[in-house]
Design a protein around this motif. Structure first.
Motif, PDB file in Angstrom:
ATOM      1  N   TRP A  73      16.792   2.644  10.891  1.00  0.00           N
ATOM      2  CA  TRP A  73      15.356   2.480  10.650  1.00  0.00           C
ATOM      3  C   TRP A  73      14.854   3.312   9.472  1.00  0.00           C
ATOM      4  O   TRP A  73      13.660   3.313   9.170  1.00  0.00           O
ATOM      5  CB  TRP A  73      14.562   2.859  11.901  1.00  0.00           C
ATOM      6  CG  TRP A  73      14.563   1.809  12.964  1.00  0.00           C
ATOM      7  CD1 TRP A  73      15.266   1.815  14.126  1.00  0.00           C
ATOM      8  CD2 TRP A  73      13.814   0.583  12.956  1.00  0.00           C
ATOM      9  NE1 TRP A  73      15.002   0.668  14.858  1.00  0.00           N
ATOM     10  CE2 TRP A  73      14.119  -0.102  14.161  1.00  0.00           C
ATOM     11  CE3 TRP A  73      12.920  -0.003  12.047  1.00  0.00           C
ATOM     12  CZ2 TRP A  73      13.562  -1.344  14.481  1.00  0.00           C
ATOM     13  CZ3 TRP A  73      12.369  -1.233  12.363  1.00  0.00           C
ATOM     14  CH2 TRP A  73      12.683  -1.895  13.566  1.00  0.00           C
ATOM     15  N   ALA A  74      15.743   4.026   8.785  1.00  0.00           N
ATOM     16  CA  ALA A  74      15.311   4.979   7.753  1.00  0.00           C
ATOM     17  C   ALA A  74      14.491   4.316   6.650  1.00  0.00           C
ATOM     18  O   ALA A  74      13.429   4.810   6.259  1.00  0.00           O
ATOM     19  CB  ALA A  74      16.527   5.695   7.163  1.00  0.00           C
ATOM     20  N   PHE A  75      14.967   3.185   6.111  1.00  0.00           N
ATOM     21  CA  PHE A  75      14.267   2.568   4.977  1.00  0.00           C
ATOM     22  C   PHE A  75      12.894   2.078   5.397  1.00  0.00           C
ATOM     23  O   PHE A  75      11.894   2.304   4.690  1.00  0.00           O
ATOM     24  CB  PHE A  75      15.093   1.408   4.407  1.00  0.00           C
ATOM     25  CG  PHE A  75      14.626   0.950   3.051  1.00  0.00           C
ATOM     26  CD1 PHE A  75      15.261   1.387   1.905  1.00  0.00           C
ATOM     27  CD2 PHE A  75      13.531   0.099   2.913  1.00  0.00           C
ATOM     28  CE1 PHE A  75      14.816   0.989   0.652  1.00  0.00           C
ATOM     29  CE2 PHE A  75      13.084  -0.306   1.675  1.00  0.00           C
ATOM     30  CZ  PHE A  75      13.725   0.138   0.535  1.00  0.00           C
ATOM     31  N   ILE A 131      19.701  10.045  -6.552  1.00  0.00           N
ATOM     32  CA  ILE A 131      20.915   9.329  -6.986  1.00  0.00           C
ATOM     33  C   ILE A 131      21.714   8.948  -5.740  1.00  0.00           C
ATOM     34  O   ILE A 131      21.605   7.836  -5.250  1.00  0.00           O
ATOM     35  CB  ILE A 131      21.752  10.174  -7.965  1.00  0.00           C
ATOM     36  CG1 ILE A 131      20.899  10.555  -9.188  1.00  0.00           C
ATOM     37  CG2 ILE A 131      22.989   9.402  -8.411  1.00  0.00           C
ATOM     38  CD1 ILE A 131      21.582  11.490 -10.154  1.00  0.00           C
ATOM     39  N   GLU A 132      22.507   9.872  -5.218  1.00  0.00           N
ATOM     40  CA  GLU A 132      23.271   9.635  -3.992  1.00  0.00           C
ATOM     41  C   GLU A 132      22.571  10.329  -2.828  1.00  0.00           C
ATOM     42  O   GLU A 132      21.945  11.381  -3.003  1.00  0.00           O
ATOM     43  CB  GLU A 132      24.696  10.170  -4.134  1.00  0.00           C
ATOM     44  CG  GLU A 132      25.527   9.463  -5.193  1.00  0.00           C
ATOM     45  CD  GLU A 132      25.782   8.005  -4.838  1.00  0.00           C
ATOM     46  OE1 GLU A 132      25.886   7.706  -3.632  1.00  0.00           O
ATOM     47  OE2 GLU A 132      25.888   7.192  -5.774  1.00  0.00           O
ATOM     48  N   SER A 151      22.413   7.933   5.424  1.00  0.00           N
ATOM     49  CA  SER A 151      21.373   6.898   5.547  1.00  0.00           C
ATOM     50  C   SER A 151      20.072   7.228   4.813  1.00  0.00           C
ATOM     51  O   SER A 151      19.083   6.519   4.979  1.00  0.00           O
ATOM     52  CB  SER A 151      21.073   6.577   7.025  1.00  0.00           C
ATOM     53  OG  SER A 151      20.422   7.638   7.693  1.00  0.00           O
ATOM     54  N   GLN A 152      20.057   8.270   3.991  1.00  0.00           N
ATOM     55  CA  GLN A 152      18.848   8.571   3.225  1.00  0.00           C
ATOM     56  C   GLN A 152      18.619   7.461   2.197  1.00  0.00           C
ATOM     57  O   GLN A 152      19.490   7.167   1.384  1.00  0.00           O
ATOM     58  CB  GLN A 152      18.985   9.914   2.500  1.00  0.00           C
ATOM     59  CG  GLN A 152      17.726  10.351   1.778  1.00  0.00           C
ATOM     60  CD  GLN A 152      17.931  11.670   1.043  1.00  0.00           C
ATOM     61  OE1 GLN A 152      18.879  11.817   0.274  1.00  0.00           O
ATOM     62  NE2 GLN A 152      17.063  12.633   1.289  1.00  0.00           N
ATOM     63  N   PRO A 153      17.456   6.812   2.212  1.00  0.00           N
ATOM     64  CA  PRO A 153      17.205   5.712   1.273  1.00  0.00           C
ATOM     65  C   PRO A 153      17.132   6.194  -0.170  1.00  0.00           C
ATOM     66  O   PRO A 153      16.774   7.343  -0.445  1.00  0.00           O
ATOM     67  CB  PRO A 153      15.845   5.155   1.724  1.00  0.00           C
ATOM     68  CG  PRO A 153      15.636   5.669   3.103  1.00  0.00           C
ATOM     69  CD  PRO A 153      16.341   6.994   3.151  1.00  0.00           C
TER      70      PRO A 153
END
Length: 473
Positions: free
Chosen positions: A150-152, A171-172, A177-179
């Protein structure tokens, strides 16, 4: 509202922080810190160190700057006397939703400028429950960000979840799961969050075609050229048009069931009348379930369009409280690819897979008169069920004219392809971002005609946009 870039230390971005666009530098991911320009950090920079610091040398340098300092509540006591509350971001990272732990953190007696709460929700209702807990405490500034599937969605609508900020990878990702900030910016630029198509699925949808390419369409000239219809989509003077200029963005909604989809739709309506959900793009495992819910004659559907008025193409659905039309653009794409590849009706075809897509393909191939169609799959129980339902034979072929793979088999290096036959033509739906499957590698090596996951997605996506455009505009 604040957007926070998150990255290891990068000197080029040291001066980029400002009031509504802060920058977090993860020092524990930055390697050698000897070259860090500590004096250049301003009050809109956030310094975070989750690594070891036995002599507090890193902490002392952090404190010597003007930056905000992020401390986990578990380590706060060690630095309690040294960090001014006006420079403190007090954070907690929970494994999952725990109401008591969340309330205890929200009500902590520790003074801070911001309170950052991170957890991985298993359901949409856990996020809305957290948002209500934050709303009941209006005198503090809370940052609530979701991890996981659900992160995004949550970070895109962070303000509506009563969070004052959202972290995005520059960048990365610095945590799983970090958008990515640029993916978020793309969605915002396309739609301003006003015009939305929800991408429905059961897991992490961040690598799906709609997220990987669908939201690139309006900003990528190369992709627009790639999406021009292939020959098989042009019949005489009839031409399948590209999407209209009215823009909408795909947003992932990794629901658990149809009831949760309605929670999401009702929530969007309650937050802002400008959130127009034009339709649904449906992935596994909900294609069959959605077909049943809509009362469709199809076994599975992957596209639902919401209409404002009755036409011959739609019908009113009580659950959605809207006129709807539905279709399976996977079937349309398969038919056109078969025509493009000139696959004869007497070709020996091996279909690998037992899910919704395999069912739809097998039924379509049978309808179109492919008489030498054989089914195979890893899941033998589902394979038997599919074979019995469609009255098609199960057999693991050694050679075939056409192999159709509807599974992820071939995407991992360790995947065993010995269960698949040699082939003279290939349709391979395995897709993971921009990565090629091992089957496609074989096709390249042997100069075998193929359609890969990207080719297939592009063709079905044109049909999908046409269906949704017709309803929306």
């Amino acid at each position: 509202m604040i957007i926070i870039f998150s990255s290891p230390y990068m000197e080029d971005f040291i001066d980029s922080s400002m009031k509504h666009r802060m920058h977090e530098f993860r020092l524990d991911l930055s390697g050698d810190l000897k070259e860090v320009k500590w004096h250049k950090f301003n009050q809109f920079t956030i310094l975070t160190n989750r690594g070891e610091d036995p002599d507090k040398q890193i902490f002392k340098r952090m404190l010597s700057s003007k930056a905000m300092i992020d401390l986990d509540i578990e380590e706060y006591q060690e630095y309690a006397e040294e960090v001014p509350s006006e420079r403190l971001i007090l954070s907690t990272h929970l494994r999952d939703f725990d109401q008591k732990q969340i309330e205890d953190f929200l009500d902590t007696s520790i003074g801070a400028k911001y309170y950052k709460l991170i957890f991985e929700p298993k359901s949409f209702s856990e996020m809305t429950a957290c948002a209500k807990m934050i709303a009941a405490r209006p005198n503090r500034k809370y940052i609530f960000n979701a991890l996981g599937k659900w992160a995004f969605f949550q970070r895109t609508f962070f303000y509506h979840f009563n969070s004052i900020a959202a972290y995005f990878a520059l960048i990365e990702p610095v945590v799983h799961s970090q958008p990515n900030f640029w993916e978020f910016t793309k969605v915002l630029a396309i739609s301003q969050l006003e015009n939305i198509v929800l991408l429905i699925g059961g897991g992490d949808l961040s690598k799906s075609g709609s997220m990987t390419w669908g939201n690139d369409f309006y900003s990528d000239e190369e992709l627009q050229n790639m999406m021009r219809p292939p020959k098989s989509m042009i019949d005489g003077e009839e031409y399948l048009s590209l999407p209209k200029e009215k823009h909408y963005a795909y947003l992932p909604a990794p629901i658990n069931d149809i009831a949760e989809l309605h929670e999401v739709l009702d929530w969007l309506k309650s937050q802002n009348a400008e959130h127009n959900v034009f339709g649904l793009a449906i992935t596994s495992p909900f294609k069959h379930e959605m077909a049943k819910y809509l009362g469709s004659h199809r076994h599975g559907v992957n596209t639902v369009a919401f209409w404002k008025e009755k036409t011959f193409k739609n019908s009113y659905h009580e659950g959605f409280e809207s006129f709807v039309s539905c279709t399976n653009t996977d079937i349309a794409a398969l038919s056109h690819i078969l025509r493009d590849m000139k696959i004869a009706k007497d070709a020996l075809v091996q279909l690998y897979g037992s899910g919704d897509c395999a069912y739809a393909f097998a039924a379509q191939l049978k309808r179109q008169g492919y008489t030498k169609l054989y089914l195979n799959a890893r899941n033998k129980e589902k394979l038997k069920e599919l074979s019995a339902t469609l009255e098609l034979p199960m057999q693991e072929l050694e050679k075939c004219d056409l192999l159709i793979n509807t599974t992820p088999l071939g995407m991992q290096e360790e995947d065993d392809l010995s269960v698949l036959p040699e082939f003279s033509a290939l349709i391979d739906l395995a897709i993971l971002g921009n990565n090629e499957s091992k089957l496609i590698d074989i096709a390249y090596e042997k100069d075998i005609p193929f359609a890969d996951g990207e080719d297939f997605w592009v063709i079905q996506h044109i049909f999908q946009r046409k269906e949704i455009d017709e309803a929306a505009f």
